[in-house]
Design an enzyme around this catalytic site. Sequence first.
Site, mmCIF file in Angstrom:
data_model
loop_
_atom_site.group_PDB
_atom_site.id
_atom_site.type_symbol
_atom_site.label_atom_id
_atom_site.label_comp_id
_atom_site.label_asym_id
_atom_site.label_seq_id
_atom_site.Cartn_x
_atom_site.Cartn_y
_atom_site.Cartn_z
ATOM 1 N N PRO A 42 0.674 -1.194 0.113
ATOM 2 C CA PRO A 42 -0.015 -0.115 0.130
ATOM 3 C C PRO A 42 0.821 1.301 -0.026
ATOM 4 C CG PRO A 42 0.055 -0.985 2.134
ATOM 5 C CD PRO A 42 0.900 -1.875 1.451
ATOM 6 N N CYS A 43 2.120 1.151 -0.518
ATOM 7 C CA CYS A 43 2.964 2.450 -0.293
ATOM 8 C C CYS A 43 2.476 3.686 -1.158
ATOM 9 C CB CYS A 43 4.330 2.041 -0.665
ATOM 10 S SG CYS A 43 4.616 1.556 -2.318
#
Length: 349
Positions: A243-244
């Site tokens: 999810p960066c």
Amino acid sequence: MNFLYSTVNTLRDRYTPVSHKSTFRQTGQITPEEFVAAGDYLVYKFPTWSWGDADSPERRVSHLPPGKQFLVTRNVPCHRRLNDDFAGDAGHEEALVNDGDDFKGNAGDDEDGWLRTGGLASSQPLKVKEVRTVDDSGNVGDREVVEDDEIPDMEDEDDDEAIIRDSGADSKNSAHRTYTLYIMYSPYYRTPRLYLSGYLANGQPLPPTDMTEDIVGDYKDKTVTLEDFPFFANNIKMASVHPCKHASVMKTLLDRADAALRLRREKLRAGNASSSQAPSGMEGLVDEIGKLDVKGAQEAADKDEWEEVQEAEIDDQEVAIRVDQYLVVFLKFMASVTPGIEHDFTMGV
């Protein structure tokens, strides 16, 4: 290396202090409370989704209530791999969708757009093919063109006994797969995170490395890892989209949806459109999401660019997408990462 990466991610989420301050409109991030609200909305509107609980109390996270530790949907179909065959099919079935298109044949005013590939088979003209016939003696005849009217309808044939079936081979070699999708909350990134667990046509678990065949190359090579799902007691490897970049992509999508809504309302006030043309409720939400330029939002996130939108004050009554509708947009984003998986199957109203 993947094990170390997975361990670090787990520790980050486990020990990161949880923030309860809402920055949904400013950053694209959500709080645990907003995640629960968005999950409740998803489950209510799309019953194929449901809440799940950890296998044991020790595996629960304190920032989410028991019984609402993650979201899950099962038996999501996936009929083809993202290989050369998939790309070739998409290359023959692509169309430029302009910003503002209503997907009913009416073009928008904006010359820019995004490329929609696949799913246009019904709009392509059928091509007449040349075939060869073989007589009873095994002699191959000359090529001849066969029109649609000359092709026999298999439904008219009753010769079922002549069909040789090999169900074992079919299930083993079939391109059909199903997936169980899980959505958990990441306190470190303050966004949802998607996990995928795949199954072959015969119901056997899909080897984790094979799941990458259903993920777009850019993500498969950079942001997809094989990790254990933290809420299960048994170590079950799943593919997970890191999810960066989720928050920046979601922020861009939300801003663009708001800008489109403002433009539509300005046209309504100017008398350029009738009030009946402005959809509302679930129909309006689906319409807004269907027009979101996911690819452009991803490119902006990759360059660490924030979308510049008019700084007009917007209250909750004027936003295109509310915070409780966050996961609907998130799944639109994830569908662009795994286009072979039929996410729309999970979202039938």
